[in-house]
Write a protein that holds these residues in place. Sequence first.
Motif, mmCIF file in Angstrom:
data_model
loop_
_atom_site.group_PDB
_atom_site.id
_atom_site.type_symbol
_atom_site.label_atom_id
_atom_site.label_comp_id
_atom_site.label_asym_id
_atom_site.label_seq_id
_atom_site.Cartn_x
_atom_site.Cartn_y
_atom_site.Cartn_z
ATOM 1 N N TRP A 14 -35.955 -4.035 -97.858
ATOM 2 C CA TRP A 14 -36.188 -4.457 -96.479
ATOM 3 C C TRP A 14 -36.283 -5.968 -96.384
ATOM 4 O O TRP A 14 -35.742 -6.579 -95.461
ATOM 5 N N HIS A 15 -36.981 -6.614 -97.325
ATOM 6 C CA HIS A 15 -37.064 -8.075 -97.304
ATOM 7 C C HIS A 15 -35.665 -8.687 -97.349
ATOM 8 O O HIS A 15 -35.367 -9.646 -96.625
ATOM 9 N N SER A 36 -43.058 -10.079 -91.872
ATOM 10 C CA SER A 36 -42.131 -9.595 -92.901
ATOM 11 C C SER A 36 -42.777 -8.530 -93.784
ATOM 12 O O SER A 36 -42.118 -7.555 -94.194
ATOM 13 N N GLU A 37 -44.062 -8.692 -94.076
ATOM 14 C CA GLU A 37 -44.764 -7.708 -94.908
ATOM 15 C C GLU A 37 -45.108 -6.448 -94.117
ATOM 16 O O GLU A 37 -45.040 -5.332 -94.642
ATOM 17 N N PHE A 67 -41.244 0.106 -93.342
ATOM 18 C CA PHE A 67 -39.952 0.634 -93.786
ATOM 19 C C PHE A 67 -40.120 1.556 -94.987
ATOM 20 O O PHE A 67 -39.636 2.697 -94.994
ATOM 21 N N GLU A 68 -40.814 1.083 -96.022
ATOM 22 C CA GLU A 68 -40.969 1.912 -97.212
ATOM 23 C C GLU A 68 -41.786 3.169 -96.924
ATOM 24 O O GLU A 68 -41.532 4.234 -97.496
ATOM 25 N N GLU A 123 -42.210 7.749 -85.296
ATOM 26 C CA GLU A 123 -41.655 6.901 -84.242
ATOM 27 C C GLU A 123 -40.779 5.790 -84.836
ATOM 28 O O GLU A 123 -39.675 5.522 -84.345
ATOM 29 N N ILE A 124 -41.281 5.142 -85.869
ATOM 30 C CA ILE A 124 -40.534 4.041 -86.493
ATOM 31 C C ILE A 124 -39.249 4.561 -87.127
ATOM 32 O O ILE A 124 -38.179 3.961 -86.978
ATOM 33 N N PHE A 125 -39.350 5.690 -87.829
ATOM 34 C CA PHE A 125 -38.176 6.236 -88.501
ATOM 35 C C PHE A 125 -37.074 6.567 -87.494
ATOM 36 O O PHE A 125 -35.889 6.323 -87.747
ATOM 37 N N SER A 126 -37.450 7.100 -86.354
ATOM 38 C CA SER A 126 -36.473 7.411 -85.313
ATOM 39 C C SER A 126 -35.735 6.154 -84.871
ATOM 40 O O SER A 126 -34.504 6.155 -84.705
ATOM 41 N N ARG A 127 -36.480 5.063 -84.709
ATOM 42 C CA ARG A 127 -35.855 3.795 -84.325
ATOM 43 C C ARG A 127 -34.986 3.242 -85.447
ATOM 44 O O ARG A 127 -33.916 2.656 -85.195
#
Length: 258
Positions: free
Chosen positions: A115-116, A195-196, A202-203, A240-244
């Motif tokens: 992701w970084h 960023s963190e 993400f992870e 919710e985040i995963f869907s986005r």
Amino acid sequence: MLKRRDYKRSGPDYRLGEQVSFADIKHTFGINHIRIGSWVEEVEKHKAANLIFDALADLACILQCPPHALGLRQTLNLAFGTGGQQGVQAHYIPAHRELALAKNAGAGALAHEFWHAFDHYIAPKAFHIKPGGAAFASSAWLSDSQLIEHPLNRRLSQVFATTLLSADGEDCHEFVTRAVALDRQFGRQYFSKPSELMARAFEACIESYSEISNPYLVNETLDSKLAHAGGYPSEGHRVEIFSRLIDYFAPLGAALNR
């Protein structure tokens, strides 16, 4: 820290049981350059190649992206066992666009560091960034840098908003609030950096994906001291985040496959 015997992966057999090489990783995932430490023995190299190949393939599968997309248009470099700081599993070096995995402690950190790398790569493509401005897209978004008009960039903005803002968009999400509290506890600004925050979100989403389990790709976002301290998004927030994320990465992958 995971030991090799703890790499209990569950997912598709992309390699059909075959041994792969770092050259296969470079070709399959569109990596620009790969460095391998001089102290990495041949047996370790073979094991690591299989582990890294499977982890990247799992990540591409989860994100619904073609494997070569993970190389970020052949700008991403990969290093394995080339040194680093004691206790550091992996790190991303923006100046070299290099994702580095430690030989004996790199397990579980690949998704976080990818992701970084992506956050860094996409920043000038998603935002109008002034010279000396934010190096990462997440930081550019939080500092209200102007979005470059494009449907994919609007979807990326929604990823950031869902992760970092409350449902009404008027305040920071409790995930952010907990990170600020952790920084106060430890007396430094780290957990609340955009960023963190995004790398952990993400992870966490990747580890929560039920159809694939790969502790080399990601580990300890569900059960660890940091997880119990609130350092990762809650279960509902992850959904919710995963869907986005899929709303963004699936069409991105389709565009790169044309």
